[in-house]
Design a protein around this motif. Structure first.
Motif, mmCIF file in Angstrom:
data_model
loop_
_atom_site.group_PDB
_atom_site.id
_atom_site.type_symbol
_atom_site.label_atom_id
_atom_site.label_comp_id
_atom_site.label_asym_id
_atom_site.label_seq_id
_atom_site.Cartn_x
_atom_site.Cartn_y
_atom_site.Cartn_z
ATOM 1 N N ARG A 49 0.833 -1.209 0.000
ATOM 2 C CA ARG A 49 0.000 0.000 0.000
ATOM 3 C C ARG A 49 0.868 1.259 0.000
ATOM 4 N N ASP A 50 1.959 1.232 0.749
ATOM 5 C CA ASP A 50 2.856 2.387 0.790
ATOM 6 C C ASP A 50 3.524 2.599 -0.562
ATOM 7 N N LEU A 51 4.004 1.521 -1.177
ATOM 8 C CA LEU A 51 4.624 1.628 -2.496
ATOM 9 C C LEU A 51 3.628 2.154 -3.529
ATOM 10 N N ALA A 52 2.410 1.667 -3.452
ATOM 11 C CA ALA A 52 1.397 2.079 -4.419
ATOM 12 C C ALA A 52 1.069 3.563 -4.275
ATOM 13 N N ARG A 53 0.898 4.021 -3.059
ATOM 14 C CA ARG A 53 0.535 5.427 -2.838
ATOM 15 C C ARG A 53 1.647 6.365 -3.270
ATOM 16 N N ARG A 54 2.896 6.018 -2.981
ATOM 17 C CA ARG A 54 4.014 6.911 -3.301
ATOM 18 C C ARG A 54 4.356 6.925 -4.781
ATOM 19 N N ASN A 55 3.868 5.928 -5.542
ATOM 20 C CA ASN A 55 4.250 5.832 -6.945
ATOM 21 C C ASN A 55 3.059 5.840 -7.905
ATOM 22 N N GLY A 56 1.900 6.232 -7.415
ATOM 23 C CA GLY A 56 0.756 6.418 -8.294
ATOM 24 C C GLY A 56 0.109 5.143 -8.803
ATOM 25 N N VAL A 57 0.270 4.033 -8.073
ATOM 26 C CA VAL A 57 -0.382 2.770 -8.453
ATOM 27 C C VAL A 57 -1.757 2.736 -7.809
ATOM 28 N N SER A 58 -2.789 2.488 -8.590
ATOM 29 C CA SER A 58 -4.144 2.474 -8.050
ATOM 30 C C SER A 58 -4.321 1.302 -7.095
ATOM 31 N N PRO A 59 -5.190 1.431 -6.090
ATOM 32 C CA PRO A 59 -5.429 0.339 -5.146
ATOM 33 C C PRO A 59 -5.856 -0.960 -5.826
ATOM 34 N N ARG A 60 -6.683 -0.887 -6.861
ATOM 35 C CA ARG A 60 -7.147 -2.114 -7.516
ATOM 36 C C ARG A 60 -6.001 -2.831 -8.225
ATOM 37 N N HIS A 61 -5.067 -2.055 -8.818
ATOM 38 C CA HIS A 61 -3.928 -2.691 -9.473
ATOM 39 C C HIS A 61 -2.958 -3.275 -8.442
ATOM 40 N N ALA A 62 -2.782 -2.583 -7.317
ATOM 41 C CA ALA A 62 -1.922 -3.109 -6.255
ATOM 42 C C ALA A 62 -2.504 -4.392 -5.686
ATOM 43 N N ALA A 63 -3.819 -4.415 -5.456
ATOM 44 C CA ALA A 63 -4.474 -5.612 -4.924
ATOM 45 C C ALA A 63 -4.370 -6.773 -5.903
ATOM 46 N N SER A 64 -4.566 -6.481 -7.179
ATOM 47 C CA SER A 64 -4.479 -7.521 -8.196
ATOM 48 C C SER A 64 -3.074 -8.109 -8.262
ATOM 49 N N THR A 65 -2.063 -7.244 -8.237
ATOM 50 C CA THR A 65 -0.675 -7.714 -8.291
ATOM 51 C C THR A 65 -0.334 -8.561 -7.073
ATOM 52 N N LEU A 66 -0.756 -8.122 -5.897
ATOM 53 C CA LEU A 66 -0.526 -8.904 -4.675
ATOM 54 C C LEU A 66 -1.103 -10.309 -4.812
ATOM 55 N N ASP A 67 -2.357 -10.384 -5.213
ATOM 56 C CA ASP A 67 -3.051 -11.672 -5.276
ATOM 57 C C ASP A 67 -2.456 -12.577 -6.338
#
Length: 446
Positions: A371-389
């Motif tokens: 979540r921290d990486l996504a927020r600091r680099n403009g990655v949307s929450p849905r894309h971060a969640a998808s990548t994690l999963d």
């Protein structure tokens, strides 16, 4: 299933904490490769995995800076975590169902029906589709494997298909739903940790998973082409009923701990009605036989759970996170950093999963960092969640000491190393995930 990742933040990063896992893999994989090169039959069974884990545990205890009493407490908490206990109970129930269904003729009857209905060229694609459908509906790969693996074993043996390929097909279908289902633990953990809606994450995941699944189906269709199905005996629909019932219950959303016992009891009852001399004593004996067949993966799961807790407490996971973040900082100087950040998220959760052997726990542990990486680099929450999963499920589907591959290997009486190279869906899902990250980065630059 829940885990408290907070203790990771209190541990200083330590590369030494990862040595026990490396030692286990060196013994487990190294011995199998050695005996295979020597031409030894059942090479990967010469040193059983739980035995290979013992030196790793000794090393983990030796590396701990805490007292032996505290280290033992940490090990026991990890081994007794609710996720580990749930997996172990599924092992036992799956083994019992497989044994009872086999003893009462349910496997043979179900295989005969499947081979009568499914065309020869679609046996493997059919197994994958059924597994994907069940796992998406149930939200659990373990329950899917427990229900489908005995059928796949019978189909493969009867039709002359590769057993490792059949096992990999079932596992791939199971991981499809584990990653995509909106009721899967991994989906819930990923969306909650990143603060996005499930349907948004599903929409992103679907267009990544679908191409991988299509390629897998085409590949499996090619491998199914040479199979020859012998003439089958008269169909016995009553003996197929336990499988039909557990599939319907699974699709209806019943908990796996209700599905498998129902299958066991129904298979036993049908056996009493159709098999001469089959009674309560026979049923009890078959259930116990099924339990004993699962003792290896039961013990190994407890050990891996405890080992993961020790490595986490000693700073092994913190070390991985620290190194990945350092790489991202070095690579993200100037320009658009979204692709690098997504790659970092994928790397963190993949490495964490290698250490914990549990994709849900890996997502929870990696969630704050992602979540921290996504927020600091403009990655949307849905894309971060998808990548994690996606990348947690990819690793979980191919590591030879993961719960899913251990379960399907035990049911089909194979070495996990025979199966891991045949889980084509997970490899293609990883490729699709990387391509998706690159495409999003290209669009952002355009």
């Amino acid at each position: 299933m829940r885990n408290n990742p907070g203790s990771m933040d209190q541990s200083l990063p330590s590369a030494l904490a990862l040595l026990p896992l490396l030692l286990f893999l060196a013994i487990f994989l190294g011995s199998g490769i050695y005996y295979h090169l020597q031409g030894t039959e059942f090479a990967f069974y010469q040193i059983q995995a739980p035995v290979a884990a013992l030196p790793a545990l000794v090393l983990a205890f030796a590396l701990s800076r805490r007292s032996l009493h505290d280290s033992v407490e940490t090990f026991l908490r990890g081994a007794g975590h609710e996720t580990i206990m749930a997996m172990c109970m599924i092992y036992l129930l799956a083994g019992a169902f497989s044994a009872v269904a086999g003893a009462t003729g349910g496997v043979e009857a179900t295989v005969a029906l499947a081979l009568r209905v499914i065309p020869e060229s679609l046996l493997l694609p059919g197994l994958f589709l059924v597994g994907a459908f069940i796992s998406t509906a149930m939200g659990t790969s373990m329950g899917t494997i427990a229900a489908l693996a005995p059928i796949a074993l019978g189909v493969a043996e009867t039709a002359g298909l590769s057993l490792p390929l059949a096992a990999g097909t079932v596992l791939g279908g199971a991981m499809f739903g584990d990653n995509l289902s909106i009721i899967s633990d991994t989906t819930i953990a990923a969306t909650r940790s990143q603060g996005c809606r499930m349907r948004d994450k599903f929409a992103v995941n679907f267009f990544i998973a679908l191409p991988a699944a299509v390629v897998v189906l085409l590949t499996l269709w090619l491998f199914s082409g040479g199979s020859e199905i012998p003439e089958m005996e008269t169909l016995q629909p009553l003996k197929v009923l336990p499988y039909v019932v557990i599939l319907i219950m699974a699709l209806a959303g019943f908990n796996v701990f209700a599905v498998l016992p129902a299958g066991i009891l129904l298979a036993g009852l049908i056996g009493m009605l159709t098999v001469d001399g089959y009674g309560i004593t026979s049923l009890a004996g078959d259930i116990w036989t099924g339990f004993t067949k699962m003792q290896e993966i039961f013990i190994l799961s407890l050990m891996i759970g405890g080992l993961g807790a020790l490595m986490k407490e000693q700073g092994g996971l913190a070390f991985l996170v620290h190194k990945v973040e350092a790489v991202i900082r070095r690579c993200s100087r100037g320009g658009d950093n979204r692709a690098i950040a997504e790659g970092g998220i994928a790397g963190v959760v993949a490495l964490t999963n290698l250490c914990t052997a549990n994709n849900t726990v890996a997502i929870i542990v990696s969630g704050d960092v992602a979540r921290d990486l996504a927020r600091r680099n403009g990655v949307s929450p849905r894309h971060a969640a998808s990548t994690l999963d996606i990348f947690a499920c990819v690793i979980q589907g191919v590591i030879p000491y993961g719960a899913q591959i251990l379960l399907v290997s035990s049911v089909m009486e194979l070495s996990p190393l025979q199966v891991m190279g045949k889980v084509y869906y997970c490899f293609l899902l990883a490729l699709a995930g990387v391509v998706a990250i690159m495409v999003r980065a290209a669009r952002a630059r355009a």
